[in-house]
Motif scaffolding. Sequence first.
Motif, mmCIF file in Angstrom:
data_model
loop_
_atom_site.group_PDB
_atom_site.id
_atom_site.type_symbol
_atom_site.label_atom_id
_atom_site.label_comp_id
_atom_site.label_asym_id
_atom_site.label_seq_id
_atom_site.Cartn_x
_atom_site.Cartn_y
_atom_site.Cartn_z
ATOM 1 N N THR A 1 0.839 -1.199 0.000
ATOM 2 C CA THR A 1 0.000 0.000 0.000
ATOM 3 C C THR A 1 0.869 1.242 0.000
ATOM 4 O OG1 THR A 1 -1.619 -1.220 1.319
ATOM 5 C CG2 THR A 1 -1.911 1.153 1.140
ATOM 6 N N GLY A 2 0.531 2.169 -0.817
ATOM 7 C CA GLY A 2 1.294 3.404 -0.912
ATOM 8 C C GLY A 2 0.421 4.631 -0.756
ATOM 9 N N ASP B 1 2.942 12.386 -6.936
ATOM 10 C CA ASP B 1 4.252 11.945 -6.464
ATOM 11 C C ASP B 1 4.153 10.969 -5.297
ATOM 12 O OD1 ASP B 1 5.536 15.311 -6.907
ATOM 13 O OD2 ASP B 1 5.494 13.621 -8.312
ATOM 14 N N PHE B 2 5.122 10.110 -5.229
ATOM 15 C CA PHE B 2 5.208 9.122 -4.154
ATOM 16 C C PHE B 2 5.468 9.797 -2.813
ATOM 17 C CE2 PHE B 2 6.154 5.253 -2.021
ATOM 18 C CZ PHE B 2 7.287 5.459 -1.261
ATOM 19 N N ARG C 1 7.773 3.209 -5.509
ATOM 20 C CA ARG C 1 7.605 4.623 -5.842
ATOM 21 C C ARG C 1 6.909 4.851 -7.185
ATOM 22 N NH1 ARG C 1 12.000 3.921 -2.691
ATOM 23 N NH2 ARG C 1 12.536 5.566 -1.213
ATOM 24 N N ASP C 2 6.713 3.811 -7.942
ATOM 25 C CA ASP C 2 6.167 3.929 -9.291
ATOM 26 C C ASP C 2 4.644 3.808 -9.246
ATOM 27 O OD1 ASP C 2 7.065 2.395 -12.476
ATOM 28 O OD2 ASP C 2 5.477 3.802 -11.953
ATOM 29 N N ARG C 3 3.957 4.890 -9.462
ATOM 30 C CA ARG C 3 2.495 4.882 -9.336
ATOM 31 C C ARG C 3 1.841 3.991 -10.394
ATOM 32 N NH1 ARG C 3 3.770 9.819 -11.724
ATOM 33 N NH2 ARG C 3 2.693 10.274 -13.676
ATOM 34 N N ARG C 4 2.563 3.718 -11.481
ATOM 35 C CA ARG C 4 1.984 2.885 -12.547
ATOM 36 C C ARG C 4 1.808 1.432 -12.117
ATOM 37 N NH1 ARG C 4 6.439 4.172 -16.937
ATOM 38 N NH2 ARG C 4 7.661 3.696 -15.051
ATOM 39 N N LEU C 5 2.482 1.025 -11.049
ATOM 40 C CA LEU C 5 2.399 -0.353 -10.596
ATOM 41 C C LEU C 5 1.245 -0.583 -9.626
ATOM 42 C CD1 LEU C 5 6.184 -1.139 -10.055
ATOM 43 C CD2 LEU C 5 4.761 -1.524 -12.084
ATOM 44 N N TYR C 6 0.572 0.475 -9.242
ATOM 45 C CA TYR C 6 -0.539 0.349 -8.298
ATOM 46 C C TYR C 6 -1.834 0.119 -9.069
ATOM 47 C CZ TYR C 6 2.569 1.722 -4.556
ATOM 48 O OH TYR C 6 3.607 1.752 -3.637
ATOM 49 N N ASN C 7 -2.630 -0.833 -8.593
ATOM 50 C CA ASN C 7 -3.813 -1.269 -9.324
ATOM 51 C C ASN C 7 -5.093 -0.584 -8.880
ATOM 52 O OD1 ASN C 7 -2.081 -4.015 -8.433
ATOM 53 N ND2 ASN C 7 -2.338 -3.688 -10.630
ATOM 54 N N SER C 8 -5.168 -0.243 -7.609
ATOM 55 C CA SER C 8 -6.402 0.309 -7.054
ATOM 56 C C SER C 8 -6.079 1.589 -6.307
ATOM 57 C CB SER C 8 -7.061 -0.698 -6.100
ATOM 58 O OG SER C 8 -7.305 -1.921 -6.757
ATOM 59 N N TRP C 9 -7.009 2.552 -6.354
ATOM 60 C CA TRP C 9 -6.768 3.866 -5.763
ATOM 61 C C TRP C 9 -7.950 4.302 -4.911
ATOM 62 C CZ3 TRP C 9 -2.311 6.809 -6.445
ATOM 63 C CH2 TRP C 9 -1.380 6.268 -7.357
ATOM 64 N N GLY C 10 -7.626 5.056 -3.852
ATOM 65 C CA GLY C 10 -8.657 5.681 -3.051
ATOM 66 C C GLY C 10 -9.193 6.929 -3.739
ATOM 67 N N GLN C 11 -10.145 7.570 -3.058
ATOM 68 C CA GLN C 11 -10.851 8.695 -3.675
ATOM 69 C C GLN C 11 -10.111 10.027 -3.569
ATOM 70 O OE1 GLN C 11 -11.469 7.513 -0.674
ATOM 71 N NE2 GLN C 11 -12.446 9.037 0.667
#
Length: 126
Positions: free
Chosen positions: A34-35, A46-47, A108-118
């Motif tokens: 989780t990031g 940004d991370f 740190r790479d946001r492209r690797l995250y699959n799901s996002w909060g609001q």
Amino acid sequence: QVQLVQSGGGLVQAGGSLRLSCETSGRTDRPYSTGWFRQAPGKTRDFVAAITRNANTYYADSVKGRFTISRENARNTVTLQMNSLKPEDTALYYCAEMVGYCAGPGCRDRRLYNSWGQGTQVSVSS
């Protein structure tokens, strides 16, 4: 389908503290990380910080020593405690989750995250 619901944030004076929470639902039993990311107006997302399921943590240099990311696996919640806030911390903050354990640059790479909060607004006044 994984869903992330954020809470917390708000307006605080410089030097103050805020806490953000991110609660996840719909996840199967698997490794994950989780990031937290942030995006100021007109800037890139940004991370900020990340934590793996086994509690390895990673921070952006700009927040190291001031922010702390933690997780409660039993509650499926990740928290970002933000202390000594500065006006430059003002942004829309997002939590995000990826499948698997991230490490180093991968966290740190946001492209690797699959799901996002609001998204949650954090505003720091000088």
